[in-house]
Write a protein that holds these residues in place. Structure first.
Motif, PDB file in Angstrom:
ATOM      1  N   ILE A 239      59.675  28.366  66.854  1.00  4.67           N
ATOM      2  CA  ILE A 239      58.390  28.829  66.291  1.00  4.67           C
ATOM      3  C   ILE A 239      58.756  29.675  65.183  1.00  4.67           C
ATOM      4  N   GLU A 240      59.945  30.307  64.970  1.00  4.38           N
ATOM      5  CA  GLU A 240      60.069  31.385  63.809  1.00  4.38           C
ATOM      6  C   GLU A 240      60.350  30.590  62.615  1.00  4.38           C
ATOM      7  N   GLY A 241      60.916  29.203  62.802  1.00  2.00           N
ATOM      8  CA  GLY A 241      61.222  28.335  61.576  1.00  2.00           C
ATOM      9  C   GLY A 241      59.967  27.710  60.977  1.00  2.00           C
ATOM     10  N   PHE A 242      59.153  27.298  62.111  1.00  4.51           N
ATOM     11  CA  PHE A 242      57.835  26.894  61.698  1.00  4.51           C
ATOM     12  C   PHE A 242      57.002  28.042  61.006  1.00  4.51           C
ATOM     13  N   LEU A 243      56.969  29.147  61.514  1.00  4.44           N
ATOM     14  CA  LEU A 243      56.288  30.141  60.571  1.00  4.44           C
ATOM     15  C   LEU A 243      56.678  30.444  59.415  1.00  4.44           C
ATOM     16  N   GLU A 244      57.996  30.443  59.163  1.00  5.06           N
ATOM     17  CA  GLU A 244      58.625  30.852  57.859  1.00  5.06           C
ATOM     18  C   GLU A 244      58.102  29.571  56.916  1.00  5.06           C
ATOM     19  N   LEU A 245      58.236  28.201  57.480  1.00  9.18           N
ATOM     20  CA  LEU A 245      57.723  27.137  56.551  1.00  9.18           C
ATOM     21  C   LEU A 245      56.243  27.333  56.291  1.00  9.18           C
TER      22      LEU A 245
END
Length: 464
Positions: free
Chosen positions: A439-445
């Motif tokens: 989720i963190e990677g998707f949020l950053e993207l």
């Protein structure tokens, strides 16, 4: 199979079309929008187009209802053209009035050294620089005034004929000459009983989405007018025109019909969306109906650009290249306006104030060269809601998308569309429970993509 479904076939080979163009059994029929479009052409382009109509002479024809709609809408089109000219003149005048260079900051900077006599050489140098800059500013102002004057001259060229609401109308006078005698159809619906019968028939056709005209039902639902003792329902205008074409085509000497129309709605033409809207040939239902009821073998619908292309090629009629460009540019505005009309027809729940605002933008600024995509505007709005929901759930903290004021996009249109699709795809991943570890990677993207969309919209200046 072809013989049983001939209306689904259309031969566009050059040799075949050339034979039709040259046949004495071919009739070229103009729609109302073609006649009215001439008011937006420049003088030279209009004269070239009219000369082509005169060249076709005895093979040219218009239905009675086309002529009636032309007479009824002529003043409105002239008014819109006057607004267009006035708007361009006002924009150039406003631009010239807005040109100003505030040199207060220069003098403030110079005055800081007036009391510092020990720096007299610096003060003198600064004074020379400021005087030079002031002189150059005046030169720039003069240059801008000269260039704006050239723009005014171009606007004057566009308005050579100066057709006003109460002035002599050179265009109508040409049509009076061209469409006289047998070139103008008779009114085959010359009693109220005949009209009412076609209206009843039209109601059933529209319920079954039988072309033509059903796309006008919502837009012109309650619009009626009276002429020569007869009451007309505007929403059936296309149906009246088509029925008059069929009646005219019953002449055994007529074998081919070329209908020239700027109407690109799906109730006349085959419309497919594949990497943008593709306008194809006449609807098979129309062709089948005219084949059954008349003696014609071919029924084509072409817009003005294609009509000019084939006519100049097959009949060796000269057309100035600049006229071609002018006509294309004029008609691109009409196409944008048609897209707007289609969108409002399909989305009748849209706020009426917004409808009026967008229509005014198109009518009063016909020189807009923008991509019209209300669906992209909707996608942006939906994206806003999705981001707002993520914020409410405290999953993410993002700025909202900055929506354009209306559904037009300029040079960054394709990029904005691409990034909106990417944003939606990432949000799908965020909302998928199986992706929680990532989720963190998707949020950053998503945050990066949102910033890009905001930037693209900010620099899409003409859409503001």
């Amino acid at each position: 199979m072809k013989d049983a479904f001939i209306s689904f076939y259309e031969n566009h080979e050059d040799d075949y079309l050339k034979s039709i163009w040259n046949s004495p059994n071919t009739r070229f029929i103009l729609d109302t929008n073609v006649l009215l479009s001439l008011y937006s052409f420049q003088k030279e382009s209009r004269e070239d187009f009219i000369n082509i109509l005169k060249f076709l002479n005895s093979r040219l024809w218009i239905p009675y209802h086309v002529a009636l709609e032309f007479q009824r809408n002529r003043l409105k089109v002239i008014k819109n053209h006057r607004i267009y000219i006035q708007d361009m003149q006002k924009e150039t005048d406003d631009f010239l009035d807005s040109i100003s260079f505030d040199d207060k900051i220069l003098h403030t900077f110079k005055n800081k050294f007036t009391s510092k006599t020990k720096h007299l050489n610096i003060y003198t140098k600064i004074e020379d620089i400021i005087n030079n800059i002031s002189s150059e500013i005046e030169d720039v102002k003069d240059l801008l005034k000269e260039e704006v004057g050239k723009i005014r001259d171009l606007i004057t060229d566009i308005d050579q004929d100066k057709i006003y609401l109460t002035s002599k109308d050179y265009i109508r006078e040409e049509f009076d000459y061209i469409f006289s005698g047998n070139s103008l159809g008779n009114n085959i619906f010359d009693t109220q009983a005949k009209l009412d019968e076609i209206f009843r028939n039209g109601e059933n056709r529209y319920k079954n989405m039988t072309p033509p005209g059903y796309k006008d039902e919502k837009v012109k639902e309650n619009e009626v007018f009276t002429f020569n003792g007869l009451t007309y329902k505007s929403k059936f205008g296309d149906l009246l025109i088509f029925k008059q074409i069929i009646e005219y085509s019953k002449d055994p000497n007529i074998k081919n019909i070329i209908f020239i129309s700027e109407d690109v709605k799906e109730d006349w033409r085959i419309v497919e969306n594949l990497n943008g809207k593709k306008i194809l040939g006449a609807r098979p239902e129309l062709k089948q109906e005219i084949f059954i009821e008349s003696s014609v073998d071919d029924f084509y619908i072409f817009d003005i650009n294609n009509f000019l292309k084939y006519t100049t090629s097959f009949l060796n009629v000269g057309l100035n290249p600049s006229s071609v460009d002018d006509i294309k540019n004029s008609l691109s505005v009409n196409e944008t306006y048609q897209d707007v009309e289609d969108f409002f027809t399909e989305n009748s729940d849209i706020n009426n104030i917004l409808k009026k605002e967008i229509k005014n933008i198109i009518q009063n600024h016909p020189n807009l060269n923008l991509s019209f995509d209300p669906l992209l505007l909707k996608d942006l709005s939906d994206l806003n809601l999705k981001i707002e929901n993520l914020n409410k759930l405290e999953i993410i903290n993002l700025e909202n998308i900055k929506l354009p004021n209306f559904p037009f996009f300029d040079k960054k249109y394709e990029e904005i569309k691409e990034y909106v699709i990417k944003c939606n795809a990432v949000i799908e991943h965020i909302n998928n429970p199986s992706n929680k570890p990532k989720i963190e990677g998707f949020l950053e993207l998503l945050q990066r993509l949102i910033r890009v969309v905001n930037l693209l919209i900010d620099i899409d200046t003409n859409a503001r």
